[in-house]
Motif scaffolding. Structure first.
Motif, PDB file in Angstrom:
ATOM      1  N   GLU A 161       0.780  -1.240   0.000  1.00 25.77           N
ATOM      2  CA  GLU A 161       0.000   0.000   0.000  1.00 25.77           C
ATOM      3  C   GLU A 161       0.808   1.283   0.000  1.00 25.77           C
ATOM      4  O   GLU A 161       0.279   2.347  -0.318  1.00 25.77           O
ATOM      5  N   VAL A 162       2.062   1.207   0.362  1.00 23.56           N
ATOM      6  CA  VAL A 162       2.836   2.439   0.502  1.00 23.56           C
ATOM      7  C   VAL A 162       3.944   2.532  -0.528  1.00 23.56           C
ATOM      8  O   VAL A 162       4.122   3.558  -1.182  1.00 23.56           O
ATOM      9  N   VAL A 163       4.664   1.440  -0.679  1.00 22.58           N
ATOM     10  CA  VAL A 163       5.863   1.460  -1.497  1.00 22.58           C
ATOM     11  C   VAL A 163       5.511   1.322  -2.976  1.00 22.58           C
ATOM     12  O   VAL A 163       4.581   0.604  -3.323  1.00 22.58           O
ATOM     13  N   SER A 164       6.246   2.030  -3.794  1.00 19.50           N
ATOM     14  CA  SER A 164       6.030   1.977  -5.235  1.00 19.50           C
ATOM     15  C   SER A 164       6.944   0.945  -5.882  1.00 19.50           C
ATOM     16  O   SER A 164       8.126   0.854  -5.538  1.00 19.50           O
TER      17      SER A 164
ATOM     18  N   GLN B 201      11.260   1.494   0.527  1.00 19.91           N
ATOM     19  CA  GLN B 201      11.242   2.077  -0.813  1.00 19.91           C
ATOM     20  C   GLN B 201      12.669   2.116  -1.399  1.00 19.91           C
ATOM     21  O   GLN B 201      12.879   1.791  -2.572  1.00 19.91           O
TER      22      GLN B 201
ATOM     23  N   LEU C  69       4.306   9.528  -9.323  1.00 16.20           N
ATOM     24  CA  LEU C  69       3.437   8.387  -9.638  1.00 16.20           C
ATOM     25  C   LEU C  69       4.273   7.156  -9.975  1.00 16.20           C
ATOM     26  O   LEU C  69       3.913   6.032  -9.624  1.00 16.20           O
ATOM     27  N   GLN C  70       5.376   7.383 -10.660  1.00 19.96           N
ATOM     28  CA  GLN C  70       6.204   6.246 -11.064  1.00 19.96           C
ATOM     29  C   GLN C  70       7.081   5.714  -9.935  1.00 19.96           C
ATOM     30  O   GLN C  70       7.272   4.514  -9.805  1.00 19.96           O
ATOM     31  N   GLU C  71       7.623   6.589  -9.127  1.00 21.45           N
ATOM     32  CA  GLU C  71       8.677   6.166  -8.207  1.00 21.45           C
ATOM     33  C   GLU C  71       8.324   6.203  -6.727  1.00 21.45           C
ATOM     34  O   GLU C  71       9.011   5.603  -5.918  1.00 21.45           O
ATOM     35  N   VAL C  72       7.303   6.937  -6.373  1.00 19.11           N
ATOM     36  CA  VAL C  72       7.017   7.096  -4.952  1.00 19.11           C
ATOM     37  C   VAL C  72       5.712   6.425  -4.559  1.00 19.11           C
ATOM     38  O   VAL C  72       5.640   5.698  -3.584  1.00 19.11           O
ATOM     39  N   VAL C  73       4.695   6.673  -5.356  1.00 20.76           N
ATOM     40  CA  VAL C  73       3.359   6.244  -4.987  1.00 20.76           C
ATOM     41  C   VAL C  73       3.156   4.774  -5.332  1.00 20.76           C
ATOM     42  O   VAL C  73       3.655   4.288  -6.346  1.00 20.76           O
ATOM     43  N   SER C  74       2.422   4.101  -4.470  1.00 25.56           N
ATOM     44  CA  SER C  74       2.124   2.679  -4.674  1.00 25.56           C
ATOM     45  C   SER C  74       0.797   2.511  -5.388  1.00 25.56           C
ATOM     46  O   SER C  74      -0.176   3.200  -5.077  1.00 25.56           O
TER      47      SER C  74
ATOM     48  N   ARG D  95       0.543   3.859 -12.187  1.00 25.02           N
ATOM     49  CA  ARG D  95       1.621   4.073 -13.138  1.00 25.02           C
ATOM     50  C   ARG D  95       1.105   5.065 -14.173  1.00 25.02           C
ATOM     51  O   ARG D  95      -0.102   5.209 -14.369  1.00 25.02           O
TER      52      ARG D  95
ATOM     53  N   ASP E 298       7.940   2.913 -19.306  1.00 29.75           N
ATOM     54  CA  ASP E 298       7.436   1.709 -19.925  1.00 29.75           C
ATOM     55  C   ASP E 298       5.913   1.764 -20.025  1.00 29.75           C
ATOM     56  O   ASP E 298       5.221   1.969 -19.016  1.00 29.75           O
TER      57      ASP E 298
ATOM     58  N   ARG F 271       1.811  12.275   0.009  1.00 32.64           N
ATOM     59  CA  ARG F 271       0.632  11.723   0.683  1.00 32.64           C
ATOM     60  C   ARG F 271      -0.646  12.042  -0.085  1.00 32.64           C
ATOM     61  O   ARG F 271      -1.563  11.231  -0.151  1.00 32.64           O
TER      62      ARG F 271
ATOM     63  N   GLN G 295      -0.827   9.746  -3.084  1.00 31.25           N
ATOM     64  CA  GLN G 295      -1.091   8.382  -2.629  1.00 31.25           C
ATOM     65  C   GLN G 295      -2.538   8.245  -2.166  1.00 31.25           C
ATOM     66  O   GLN G 295      -3.204   7.252  -2.476  1.00 31.25           O
TER      67      GLN G 295
END
Lengths: 339, 339, 339, 339
Positions: free
Chosen positions: B27-30, B288, D25-30, D33, D53, D285, D288
């Protein structure tokens, strides 16, 4: 004993500290005036006395203490001269405020202790002025209130911008840490029973051969553990902090005071340059408290026993510093007179 | 190795910490998802797996690690189970995030160290998550910048509201102070060479026979001195603080965060209840960072050597705790592989 | 004029504030003693005088001011009685420390202003004691230094635990905000030219019909904007804060002082209960500064003009409070005498 | 709607803010994409899409929103382009996160409001990210808890190091203070009913003709009073603070965070350089939370109504700024749909 014109005080020693006390007695403190100043440098004493109405200059403490307009004595001469002046004052039953260290070693301290006991009543207040700092006083009240339970540990920090030339490892303890020795004994209400000194690799800003900073550990009679960081050349200001770790909470004093400025990407405030800036109010309160008690015919504040105990702990500290390891503090039994 | 659907992670151990990591990965980590959960309690694993799309429950780590959809391993089982899982993962050349302690003692830690060296590249990140806390990271950057000069001392405080039943003196070091062991080594960039434990009279809120709090001293390779107050039953919250004393300044982290309320005669704020509240963000960043590095084909963060070194220091600490006095830390020479 | 025994002071008014000043002059301040106390309640004056060596009780200010042992006057009677006492003292060329408000309105203030000008030299110091608070003094020095550039805005907070019965909206301004009026004029070195009062829905802890808190806006001669939150029933303590917004930085005073306790899930400290606890040191410094200046033959500190100007601003404030909207401050031209 | 591979998001606008959201969106949020990026500058969109990708570049929002792999829309284009994109997304029943301001004026905001109501369910979250800042969230929880009673006043500070060229007085309100507009409405749970703008003499560091800083007053429906200091060229960093004055206490956020350094005569810490450094976690946050809610099939956070209300208040503010005096906020009645 005291005339309506206020307590007549002889100030012995007119160096930086003595001259500051003269100013304080004349201009800040209520109920006292300086009637005598004493210094082996006659010119310095005379020029100080000349500026004060009704004040006489002396080169000999004994002569000053014999003067009729002298009701009390403030000793601010170098430490080795304290014993003779204290004995003289006690011989004349004069109330004394004696700058720390009371005397340079425990042997001489014991002699003063005995002289005062012979006199049969307390006459000496020793100049541990932190007890008169507002924050230390609040900390003491809080600890005594029992609100946080018993104190288990005490963390102390004592940092100086730098030290005068000639300052030694020994003096880090006898001149600087002696304040934490008294603060510890007073705050916790217990004697210090053992000392261990730890020395990290020194700062490159200390003179070659000096171990600065150091971490000094005290153990107390009921098993509290106390650590003191003493740092003589921290390079940024004068900073004194204490944190008590108790059974139900912790309490910290000495944090960042005064105006908070936000400018140039930083928020924060000023750090005092030296102990005079930091503890000026404490010195004022100390001397006022001494004058007030003396005018009431009482002697309060740190006692001759406190002066002796500080010496004994510092001697143990210097030994640990030199030889390494834990050193137990050797002290005579506390006379009932000082209980 | 990683599919477009993100890194497939097997989580070994589904207790409090393992379950929290499962939630975090989902839920948290991308860039990651949990494809396997492993627990000897088959029901617990199954019920956890059932709630996650594409996740299989296992009772044997080896079976999970052999699964095709497992790209990496997060070990959160009890310490004694770590070695086998680590060896298995290294045998399969799988990237690992292993909760601390890496293994329960230095002997087992050495075996992991050797297995990784045999593999010929770093594959293991050990879960010292303080390195991912914002304030610790800023402190590290500041120390590394050289702005304040060399660090001479480090004062650390580690206080817990209380400890679970069965917590022992030894665990105060191996489970709690191990965080300060890693923080010290990481912040100062040096090994710890000796440990001395001091024990005041314990708080009455600790279980009978437990020495709580304690003051642990570390000496480092270049002569820095570090003190750690560990207090397992401080009774008021979870508080972690650190202060570095450097040649040109001091820096402190862990002070009072968050909203400041003034009400009922008091100003101040809330103290976190536990390490989860205090370090939640650090755990998120840690995992992360591990996922990100793994997807890049790298292994970063605390290494197997860091896990081994922490073990060695803790063993010396436990010995000092038991026998008293200063104990030198015995460590194998650091393999060039870990430099 | 002053005998060697110190400045002989007549204290007019022996209510809470007057009695406190008597104690201060006798026990805290250096270089003064109380030789006369004046109160229309003869018994109260007498019982106070009886406890002081060489002090006489009076019911009439004029009689006290005529006494030979009276060198200076401290006025602490109710505001409406100030004018007569000030005129009497100026007629006798006696130095005065007059509690604020100097007089209850601008008309009477103007008469005092004229009387002093006729005398031809400053004789009156008005009791705006915040100028003697350590933090306010540091803020003033910082603003005057130019380090942060010109002050653009000033945010002030003035909160009281509660107010005595009978306290009115008007008094929120004339009795409480008058301190911020003086602080603003002094800190910025400018007159206040307009006032606008804003009133939110009041707290339910204020008496019915009272608008509490309020937000008061000041505009100054050079266009600085000042806001003052006055809150008479904040319910949690006495809190006074100020923040100056300058061209190159901001600076804040009045933040959380004193020991920081961590206990029961909260960190923080104590909030003073009232202005006496908060500003006790400022009162001591104020009176000491007045005694010192008087003994040097000078009059320093807030002047009669400052007393008049505060009245003028408060009158505008009360009008805005009543009628709403922005009210310009009407003032006579500042006499060169007060420049 | 969402594939197992996570929410497919079209990001409209690839300037500084849009590109940062793509990275987030790509690297932080779970759970998300980026499947589409849209920019009228085709090259910029293409180069961004090429690094991701499964991501396609578009120049037309409508084309992107029609794509099969687009499950949701994040609008980060310039304000005037928002309305069309919002209407398009609502037409396709796609969930939207729309950067603030929702639209440039209340008329366009009303059209969006109506489109969403026609659709019959909330689909738009407006990007007031302060609601996702840890400290703001704690402040909100505290106010909602009722622990401190009703909020009477709110003091807010919003300071920027400086502003980009071309920044106007109007933008101080519509672009900067709009955050405080939303924070006020959200924290107090009330509409703002009137605005008054006060302008001190500006800082010499603002462009000629710009009034900077300003003090903006809000009145709310239940009579709370709110002041906002907006300072676009404070010159020292980015500082956002808020203090709520309640019936039983006050609470302050935004104070000095992070490591505290003592060096060179000063203690203190770092001030963030800009909103990205200060609110980075809040942006993380926010996005997310949007992804999570969207995957649950819900729309949470600031609504279209919040976007409309902010516009209405800002319009009143700009009018007061221009004409002076108090301006009442004109708003349509709140549709029951948004209660």
């Amino acid at each position: 004993m005291t005339s309506q014109r206020g307590l007549g005080v002889a100030v012995i020693g007119t160096g930086k500290m003595g001259a500051d006390h003269v100013r304080r007695l004349q201009e800040v403190v209520s109920g006292a005036r300086v009637t005598a100043v004493v210094d082996i440098e006659a010119d310095r004493a005379k020029s100080l006395a000349d500026g004060i109405d009704g004040c006489t200059a002396y080169t000999e403490p004994a002569a000053a203490l014999a003067a009729q307009d002298v009701d009390a004595v403030l000793i601010a001469s170098p430490g080795p001269a304290h014993e003779a002046a204290l004995i003289e004052a006690l011989g004349r039953d004069l109330p004394v405020l004696c700058e720390k260290p009371m005397t340079p070693d425990t042997d001489s301290a014991l002699r003063v202790l005995e002289a005062e006991q012979r006199l049969g009543r307390r006459r000496v207040q020793v100049g541990f002025m932190r007890r008169y700092d507002t924050d230390y006083a609040k900390l003491k009240r809080l600890l005594d209130s029992g609100e946080l339970g018993r104190a288990l540990m005490l963390h102390q920090r004592h940092r100086n911008l730098d030290m005068p030339p000639g300052f030694t490892d020994e003096m880090l303890i006898s001149s600087s840490v002696s304040h934490e020795v008294d603060a510890t004994r007073w705050l916790l209400g217990q004697e210090i029973t053992a000392v261990t000194v730890h020395k990290p690799t020194p700062t490159s800003h200390a003179p070659t051969g000096m171990n600065d900073p150091q971490l000094i550990l005290f153990e107390t009679a009921s098993g509290a553990l106390v650590d003191v960081e003493i740092f003589g050349h921290c390079g940024y200001g004068y900073q004194v902090q204490a944190e008590a770790v108790c059974e139900r909470g912790t309490v910290r004093i000495g944090d960042e005071p005064g105006p908070r400025v936000s400018a140039a990407g930083r928020w924060g405030g000023h750090i005092p340059a030296d102990y005079i800036e930091r503890f000026e109010d404490a010195y004022d309160r100390e001397v006022q408290a001494w004058v007030d008690a003396t005018r009431r015919g009482e002697t309060t504040g740190p006692s001759t026993w406190d002066g002796y105990a500080a010496s004994a702990v510092c001697e143990a500290g210097v030994l640990s510093q030199r030889e390494g390891g834990r050193v137990e503090v050797g002290m005579v039994e506390r006379p009932r007179f000082y209980e």
